[in-house]
Scaffold this active site. Structure first.
Site, PDB file in Angstrom:
ATOM      1  N   TYR A 261      22.346  67.536  66.925  1.00 27.83           N
ATOM      2  CA  TYR A 261      23.033  66.259  66.819  1.00 27.83           C
ATOM      3  C   TYR A 261      23.888  65.915  68.038  1.00 27.83           C
ATOM      4  CZ  TYR A 261      21.547  65.168  62.096  1.00 27.83           C
ATOM      5  OH  TYR A 261      20.789  64.832  61.008  1.00 27.83           O
TER       6      TYR A 261
ATOM      7  N   ASP B 211       7.351  87.974  43.081  1.00 27.92           N
ATOM      8  CA  ASP B 211       6.184  87.671  42.250  1.00 27.92           C
ATOM      9  C   ASP B 211       5.025  88.573  42.637  1.00 27.92           C
ATOM     10  OD1 ASP B 211       7.435  85.634  40.841  1.00 27.92           O
ATOM     11  OD2 ASP B 211       6.742  84.056  42.187  1.00 27.92           O
TER      12      ASP B 211
END
Length: 354
Positions: free
Chosen positions: A100, A235
């Protein structure tokens, strides 16, 4: 004029001064100005470190007089000048802050991210030495107290909520193990079930999927300081295994910082593909492997570190043969709190990890 080394960051100034000397030497010889090592080279696997940069590999040059790279050359020098000011003033900025400062010039955040990684690789210093931080997305909870860089004391012990992974901490308190949780949903469920209190003293951390740099740095720091057991709960699918491998062995893109990021001692606690059959998890809770899943699984099986993990290979072969995957949430078929009250305590008590 040389960059005067000062304080703990003297190495940064010394290295930067060496590259400045190379650039000036090129100009004196009448050659073009260029930055050597502007890209991250190939990697090799070392069991004690993980994926590590191969230092002798050729890297491309970013030239000041080449139409293809002149803009990138200018951006690298601009960010280097910003880094120099940060280090000299002993202040810090996030990658978003850098972007920025001139968002129109940089175009997008990815440009800034890549240049910062290239500079870290070019100077062969950890990214934190550049005084550029990442915005944390990870969470941490459990028997942990620490002091933030600004002197703030944070105590996670006894809290039923998590705090964001800090960018720099000191004064850490010990625990008996660290549990890395792949997904935020699972992490929050364990918090709701007071898992940390019941298994105290322990620490639990999640990178909310693929871990960011701060989460990986924290896991590494906890291991370096305490050498407590570190377990991964992911998982039973190729994506979960990939995330676990990033914590344990690192990634190609950050291989130049392997020594600061990887924890080869991590153990796979669950969800193991063999657990699916052992616990009689019904088929209607399983998910077929997609073509992309199968390609990912094949890719992991071919990696050099899998040869050092025969039990991991066996679990992945079980998944490949069944052509099915399972999320941790499949354990709720047995009972809603089976994960926190039975599965994890039994695994930790009886050594159900690989």
């Amino acid at each position: 004029m040389a960059f005067a080394p000062m304080g703990p960051d003297a190495s940064f100034f010394e290295v930067l001064d060496q590259h400045r000397a190379f650039l000036l030497a090129d100009l004196r010889r009448g050659g073009e100005e260029s930055l050597r090592g502007g890209t991250r080279p190939a990697s090799r696997f070392e069991d004690s470190v993980g994926l590590q940069m191969v230092s002798h590999r050729t890297t491309r040059k970013i030239k000041s007089d080449s139409p293809k790279s002149v803009q990138n050359f200018a951006l690298v020098l601009k960010i280097l000048s910003m880094i120099y000011k940060l280090v000299q003033s002993n202040t810090y900025a996030t990658k978003r802050d850098i972007y920025y400062t001139d968002s129109q010039l940089f175009g997008n955040q990815t440009v800034v991210d890549n240049i910062i990684n290239d500079i870290s690789c070019l100077l062969k210093v950890p990214r934190r030495s550049l005084h550029i931080l990442s915005t944390s997305k990870g969470l941490i909870a459990g028997n942990l107290s620490y002091i933030e860089e600004d002197g703030t004391r944070v105590n996670c012990t006894g809290c039923s909520t998590a705090v964001a992974v800090p960018s720099n901490i000191q004064g850490l308190r010990n625990a008996k193990f660290l549990l890395i949780v792949e997904k935020d949903a699972t992490f929050q469920r364990l918090l709701d079930d007071n898992f940390c209190s019941k298994m105290s003293p322990c620490i639990m951390v999640t990178g909310k999927g693929v871990p960011d740099l701060n989460t990986r740095l924290l896991v590494k720091k906890l291991w370096d300081l305490f050498h407590i057991p570190v377990f991964a709960l992911v998982d039973a699918d190729p994506h979960g295994i990939e995330i676990m491998c990033i914590y344990k062995y690192g990634s190609m893109s950050m291989s130049f910082e392997a020594h600061n990021l990887t924890v080869p001692a991590i153990r796979w606690l669950g969800l193991l593909p063999s657990d699916i059959k052992r616990l009689n998890i019904p088929k209607n809770t399983l998910i077929p492997l997609t073509k992309r899943d199968q390609m990912k699984l094949d890719s992991i099986l071919k990696r050099p570190y899998v040869t050092c993990q025969p039990f991991w290979r066996k679990e992945m072969e079980i998944m490949a043969d069944s052509k099915m995957k399972a999320e941790i949430q499949a354990l709720t078929f047995i009972s809603s709190d089976y994960l926190s009250k039975v599965y994890l305590p039994n695994k930790l008590k009886f050594g159900g990890w690989i």
